[in-house]
Design an enzyme around this catalytic site. Structure first.
Site, PDB file in Angstrom:
ATOM      1  N   ASP A  71     -40.287 -20.868  48.600  1.00  0.00           N
ATOM      2  CA  ASP A  71     -38.888 -20.864  49.020  1.00  0.00           C
ATOM      3  C   ASP A  71     -38.872 -20.472  50.491  1.00  0.00           C
ATOM      4  O   ASP A  71     -39.254 -19.352  50.828  1.00  0.00           O
ATOM      5  CB  ASP A  71     -38.085 -19.853  48.193  1.00  0.00           C
ATOM      6  CG  ASP A  71     -36.584 -19.943  48.456  1.00  0.00           C
ATOM      7  OD1 ASP A  71     -36.211 -20.243  49.607  1.00  0.00           O
ATOM      8  OD2 ASP A  71     -35.797 -19.713  47.510  1.00  0.00           O
ATOM      9  N   GLU A 112     -26.942 -39.967  36.296  1.00  0.00           N
ATOM     10  CA  GLU A 112     -26.378 -39.425  35.058  1.00  0.00           C
ATOM     11  C   GLU A 112     -24.995 -40.019  34.826  1.00  0.00           C
ATOM     12  O   GLU A 112     -24.255 -40.250  35.780  1.00  0.00           O
ATOM     13  CB  GLU A 112     -26.290 -37.893  35.133  1.00  0.00           C
ATOM     14  CG  GLU A 112     -27.644 -37.214  35.180  1.00  0.00           C
ATOM     15  CD  GLU A 112     -27.562 -35.689  35.165  1.00  0.00           C
ATOM     16  OE1 GLU A 112     -26.436 -35.159  35.087  1.00  0.00           O
ATOM     17  OE2 GLU A 112     -28.610 -35.035  35.229  1.00  0.00           O
ATOM     18  N   HIS A 149     -28.505 -32.697  30.284  1.00  0.00           N
ATOM     19  CA  HIS A 149     -27.876 -31.756  31.215  1.00  0.00           C
ATOM     20  C   HIS A 149     -27.198 -30.606  30.466  1.00  0.00           C
ATOM     21  O   HIS A 149     -25.994 -30.360  30.601  1.00  0.00           O
ATOM     22  CB  HIS A 149     -26.865 -32.465  32.121  1.00  0.00           C
ATOM     23  CG  HIS A 149     -26.705 -31.787  33.460  1.00  0.00           C
ATOM     24  ND1 HIS A 149     -26.484 -32.478  34.622  1.00  0.00           N
ATOM     25  CD2 HIS A 149     -26.717 -30.472  33.815  1.00  0.00           C
ATOM     26  CE1 HIS A 149     -26.371 -31.628  35.634  1.00  0.00           C
ATOM     27  NE2 HIS A 149     -26.512 -30.403  35.159  1.00  0.00           N
ATOM     28  N   LEU A 150     -27.998 -29.876  29.725  1.00  0.00           N
ATOM     29  CA  LEU A 150     -27.491 -28.783  28.896  1.00  0.00           C
ATOM     30  C   LEU A 150     -27.696 -27.408  29.526  1.00  0.00           C
ATOM     31  O   LEU A 150     -27.437 -26.388  28.880  1.00  0.00           O
ATOM     32  CB  LEU A 150     -28.202 -28.802  27.532  1.00  0.00           C
ATOM     33  CG  LEU A 150     -28.031 -30.058  26.673  1.00  0.00           C
ATOM     34  CD1 LEU A 150     -28.817 -29.908  25.380  1.00  0.00           C
ATOM     35  CD2 LEU A 150     -26.563 -30.317  26.378  1.00  0.00           C
ATOM     36  N   GLY A 151     -28.144 -27.362  30.765  1.00  0.00           N
ATOM     37  CA  GLY A 151     -28.483 -26.086  31.383  1.00  0.00           C
ATOM     38  C   GLY A 151     -27.409 -25.025  31.268  1.00  0.00           C
ATOM     39  O   GLY A 151     -27.698 -23.853  31.037  1.00  0.00           O
ATOM     40  N   ALA A 152     -26.156 -25.422  31.442  1.00  0.00           N
ATOM     41  CA  ALA A 152     -25.055 -24.455  31.389  1.00  0.00           C
ATOM     42  C   ALA A 152     -24.292 -24.518  30.079  1.00  0.00           C
ATOM     43  O   ALA A 152     -23.220 -23.925  29.955  1.00  0.00           O
ATOM     44  CB  ALA A 152     -24.099 -24.708  32.551  1.00  0.00           C
ATOM     45  N   ILE A 167     -30.914 -18.273  40.161  1.00  0.00           N
ATOM     46  CA  ILE A 167     -31.477 -18.694  38.876  1.00  0.00           C
ATOM     47  C   ILE A 167     -32.989 -18.546  38.881  1.00  0.00           C
ATOM     48  O   ILE A 167     -33.587 -18.071  37.908  1.00  0.00           O
ATOM     49  CB  ILE A 167     -31.055 -20.140  38.554  1.00  0.00           C
ATOM     50  CG1 ILE A 167     -29.546 -20.216  38.353  1.00  0.00           C
ATOM     51  CG2 ILE A 167     -31.784 -20.655  37.309  1.00  0.00           C
ATOM     52  CD1 ILE A 167     -29.006 -21.617  38.205  1.00  0.00           C
TER      53      ILE A 167
END
Length: 529
Positions: free
Chosen positions: A172, A262, A280-283, A153
């Protein structure tokens, strides 16, 4: 026919994929919320397809007596106790790529929303106000974006950010300089990113190493006026500390799609004027929901029907193509491990595996798992390729792998050596052109032994009369020999025999052979064929 339970809401198209592939499926999208009912019925199923509502706990897994695979439609598997699943021999797989674009786009959308204060401006205008001077935003053009996590991502976010003409710094630990160059980013340490970034976005899983990666201490290191976005996982940011820095003005804004707890019904970040929050709308796009549902159905069906393993979190992945080619070699690896495991009575300290020729070019993690599984079945018949490596690690068994080019008359072979406190014991095998595994060496003695379900191994001094005693004793007891292989080091020295029998050898036959006084060792060996 394998049977799958879908315990959360999943696309009807995905459910139909199971049926079309020949998998029996029960679609009960609300049962995942009912712990008692789920525990009551889970024992019927070979597979469990879930989203986030179903909680797969160690307690539930105790009831899952037939379960072989859990498929999570999505990336996060916080709702699955993976160590418990591994111990039970249950594969846990997710769909890490099905919602990648959607999640990356949501992070970019949140960045724009917090840069231009879009939610507040919208609410103000809906209320009949015209507060044009109140909502002064900032451009993202030419700003520095700090990416924490440059994986699947994160790399998509990088691509979009570069398209917006942002400068990108990436932190990273697993990002190589070559990959950073390919992505078009500068690889930096975390402290440098915190000090230089105008926007920071997180794209890492929640682990012990990443938990609170934006701690109070690290938040204090950020550039004054920074804007922070989190569409990855709750728990990556110290929410209390972030709220304080937002109030003080050190952090100019924040946009969060995920929270430490959550559903988030209360948070120190709520109702702050410079914070954008979403549930939590990422997907949460139609495309992503469909993609991950279809992907998990295909993956689970592939595993249950062909043995192909994709996107597994506790097992080496094996493609359908690999499964077709490696099938005989995986069987061989398991048989080698099973033979040597049943021959070993002492605690095992180490398992050393040598791969030669074509075997060395295969998926060695999968082959290793098969070897370890075969060895461990001698003491626990319920282990499999998932649980055996866990069991070996718990017992402190060291596993070492060596590869080499073709070194003999065979195109390739596998040699397994087990080390105990007092000795080493080894066996080697190959796969012939007919696809059948064969043992080719035991204790350094060359053989050509066909492998059957029920076998007998004997060791003796190479003297006359031994073969006759073996045949006569078994014949008198009505035991039929399907295949008989002999081997020796040299005349008059050690000799071995491997017999493939039509039925499992009874204890009285073993005692009768030992009573002849001809054998140094008599050992029945049984295999799963």
């Amino acid at each position: 026919m394998p049977k799958v339970l879908v315990s959360d809401k999943l696309s009807e198209t995905a459910v139909q994929i199971f049926r079309d592939r020949g998998v029996d499926v029960d679609y009960l999208p609300d049962v995942g919320k009912d712990k008692e009912k789920l525990a009551e019925i889970i024992g019927q199923y070979d597979g469990l397809a879930i989203r986030s509502a179903t909680k797969v706990t160690a307690k539930l897994l105790e009831q899952a007596t037939n379960l072989k695979v859990i498929g999570r439609a999505g990336i996060g598997v916080d709702n699955v106790e993976i160590p418990a699943a591994s111990k039970k021999g249950v594969i846990v797989m997710n769909t890490p790529f099905g919602n990648s674009v959607t999640t990356a786009e949501h992070a970019i959308a949140l960045m724009f929303a917090v840069a231009r204060q879009l939610p507040e401006a919208s609410a103000s205008t809906h209320a009949g106000k015209w507060e044009k001077n109140r909502f002064m935003g900032v451009e993202v053009f030419n700003k520095t974006l700090g990416i924490i996590g440059a994986g699947n991502i994160g790399s998509i976010v990088i691509d979009r950010a570069l398209g917006l003409r942002m400068k990108v710094l990436a932190y990273d630990p697993f990002l190589s300089e070559e990959r950073a160059l390919e992505l078009g980013v500068k690889k930096v340490e975390l402290d440098e990113l915190l000090a230089k970034a105008d926007f920071i976005t997180l794209h890492v899983p929640l682990t012990d190493k990443t938990r609170n990666i934006l701690s109070r201490e690290n938040l204090a290191k950020t550039k004054k006026g920074v804007r922070i976005v989190n569409a990855a996982r709750g728990g990556l940011i110290d929410e209390e500390a972030l709220a304080e820095l937002l109030k003080s003005g050190h952090v100019a804004g924040a946009a969060l799609d995920v929270f430490a707890t959550e559903p988030a019904t209360d948070s120190p970040l709520f109702n702050l004027p410079n914070v954008v929050v979403t549930p939590h709308l990422g997907a949460s796009t139609n495309e992503a929901q469909e993609n991950v549902a279809l992907q998990v159905a295909e993956q689970m069906a592939d595993y249950l029907l062909t043995g192909a393993v994709q996107n597994a979190l506790n097992m080496p992945s094996v493609t359908a193509e690999e499964a077709a080619v490696m099938g005989p070699w995986i069987k061989l690896a398991g048989h080698l491990g099973a033979f040597i495991g049943q021959m070993t009575d002492e605690p095992i300290k180490a398992i050393n595996v040598l791969y030669d020729g074509v075997a060395a070019e295969m998926n060695l993690k999968a082959l290793n798992a098969a070897v370890i599984s075969g060895v461990m079945k001698a003491t626990n018949p319920d282990v499999n390729m998932v649980s055996a490596p866990v069991m070996a690690a718990e017992r402190g068994v060291q596993v070492a792998t060596t590869t080499q080019g073709k070194g003999g008359i065979f195109d390739g072979y596998i040699k397994v050596t087990v080390v105990t406190e007092s000795r080493e014991r080894s066996i080697a095998g190959t796969v012939f052109s007919d696809g059948k595994p064969r043992f080719i060496q035991i204790r350094g003695i060359n053989v050509d032994a066909e492998i059957g379900q029920h076998m007998l191994y004997t060791r003796n001094k190479d003297v006359p009369g031994v073969i006759g005693a073996l045949g006569m004793t078994l014949g008198d007891l009505g035991v039929n020999i399907a295949n008989f292989t002999l081997g020796r080091t040299k005349a008059g020295d050690d000799a071995i025999a491997i017999l493939y029998l039509d039925e499992e050898l009874k204890p009285e036959a073993i005692e009768a052979l030992r009573a002849t006084g001809k054998f140094l060792q008599v050992r029945p060996i049984n295999f799963e064929i």
